[in-house]
Motif scaffolding. Sequence first.
Motif, short mmCIF file in Angstrom:
data_model
loop_
_atom_site.label_atom_id
_atom_site.label_comp_id
_atom_site.label_asym_id
_atom_site.label_seq_id
_atom_site.Cartn_x
_atom_site.Cartn_y
_atom_site.Cartn_z
N HIS A 15 0.83 -1.20 0.00
CA HIS A 15 0.00 0.00 0.00
C HIS A 15 0.87 1.26 0.00
CE1 HIS A 15 -3.93 -1.95 1.71
NE2 HIS A 15 -3.61 -2.37 0.50
N LEU A 16 1.91 1.27 0.83
CA LEU A 16 2.78 2.43 0.88
C LEU A 16 3.51 2.63 -0.44
CD1 LEU A 16 4.00 4.79 2.40
CD2 LEU A 16 5.67 3.22 3.42
N ALA A 17 3.93 1.54 -1.08
CA ALA A 17 4.58 1.66 -2.38
C ALA A 17 3.63 2.31 -3.40
CB ALA A 17 5.03 0.28 -2.88
N ASN A 18 2.35 1.95 -3.37
CA ASN A 18 1.38 2.57 -4.28
C ASN A 18 1.17 4.05 -3.95
OD1 ASN A 18 0.92 0.31 -5.86
ND2 ASN A 18 -0.77 -0.42 -4.59
N LEU A 19 1.18 4.39 -2.67
CA LEU A 19 1.10 5.80 -2.29
C LEU A 19 2.27 6.57 -2.91
CD1 LEU A 19 0.38 7.20 1.28
CD2 LEU A 19 2.24 8.12 -0.09
N VAL A 20 3.46 6.00 -2.83
CA VAL A 20 4.64 6.65 -3.42
C VAL A 20 4.50 6.76 -4.93
CG1 VAL A 20 7.13 6.44 -3.78
CG2 VAL A 20 6.14 5.95 -1.53
N LEU A 80 1.39 21.04 5.68
CA LEU A 80 1.41 19.60 5.92
C LEU A 80 0.18 18.94 5.33
CD1 LEU A 80 2.31 19.61 9.74
CD2 LEU A 80 3.91 19.45 7.82
N VAL A 81 0.37 17.79 4.72
CA VAL A 81 -0.74 16.93 4.31
C VAL A 81 -0.55 15.59 4.99
CG1 VAL A 81 -1.87 15.74 2.41
CG2 VAL A 81 -1.03 18.06 2.08
N PHE A 82 -1.57 15.14 5.69
CA PHE A 82 -1.56 13.83 6.33
C PHE A 82 -2.40 12.89 5.47
CE2 PHE A 82 -0.64 16.85 9.61
CZ PHE A 82 0.26 16.21 10.46
N LEU A 83 -1.77 11.82 5.03
CA LEU A 83 -2.43 10.86 4.15
C LEU A 83 -2.15 9.46 4.66
CD1 LEU A 83 -4.05 10.58 1.47
CD2 LEU A 83 -1.84 10.30 0.31
N ASP A 84 -3.19 8.68 4.90
CA ASP A 84 -3.00 7.34 5.44
C ASP A 84 -2.26 6.45 4.44
OD1 ASP A 84 -4.14 7.90 7.86
OD2 ASP A 84 -5.74 6.43 7.70
N ILE A 85 -1.56 5.47 4.97
CA ILE A 85 -0.75 4.55 4.17
C ILE A 85 -1.58 3.80 3.13
CG2 ILE A 85 -1.03 2.62 5.78
CD1 ILE A 85 1.90 1.90 5.28
N ASP A 86 -2.89 3.65 3.38
CA ASP A 86 -3.76 2.91 2.47
C ASP A 86 -4.16 3.70 1.23
OD1 ASP A 86 -3.87 1.02 4.55
OD2 ASP A 86 -5.54 2.04 5.47
#
Length: 307
Positions: A15-20, A80-86
């Motif tokens: 999931h984190l890889a897709n966020l990146v 700042l932007v807070f974005l969940d790992i999902d």
Amino acid sequence: MTLSICTLGFGRADHLANLVHGLNRQDTRPAELVVAVMQAEPYRLPDTAFPVRQIMLDAADLPLAAARNAAARAASSDRLVFLDIDCIPDPGFVTDYAERLGEWDAVLMGEVLYLPKGATETGVDFARFEALGEKHSERAGPPTQPTGVCRDYRCFWSLNFAMRRDRFLALGGFDERYRGYGGEDTDFGRTLANAGVPILWARGARAFHQYHTHHMPPVHHVDSVLANARRFRDKWGEWTMQHWLRAFVLMGLIERRGDDYAVLRAPDPEDLALTAQQSHRPYASSARVLEMLEARQPAIASSYAAA
């Protein structure tokens, strides 16, 4: 002004890889990605054209509030932007937030669409995500204007939000006494409301939530939900997460005792099956489960409402 993306990490490496990958395809490049890592090892991530920093934390008790604060303190940007790992940000995500934060000293909550199982198997495909993504039935839709006022602090949602860093730090960030799952979001929303900081829905700033199995209500976190609900009561004079507490009562997991609750038992396989996300749905629904529980036990539901 620049913009830092902050996220929290515990498992879910894909999931984190897709966020990146989503950040790599932004119309406007972020200044950095800061990952507050709540596990023993840092992540192995795709290459990026922007800096990535991983902040290692003590992972005991799932310290969500402390992890968000650590990411914010480590961030170098003034926004700042807070974005969940999902979540996977769409290409206009950074641009949308940068523009809105240039106009508003407020908390902005962007759009979220939920993806069904298998949606990311062929990689990050935004046209596919647009076609498949669903709005959560228990969340407000995007405003018709670029921003819309959220008048109930209980709607604050840390999954996808942005604000100016100096404002976040001046407020003290999230209350780190909340440990484990539940309550820290609503507490922060109450802090915002008391400080007179506007909470705004933002049109755009869209993120696609990746499918994963989970439970709503979160019966697997009944102990921390109840402990954090007590912390909220002691701090603000009222209970929070009452829909979850109501469901736990109806399931026989807890019972009301005066102005408190007591845990009666741990969740069993039947409880987990009832609250689990079904594979044919992109998200789980507390409201749907609560409706079923109330229909099964109307007498208990009525007595709880009268308490």
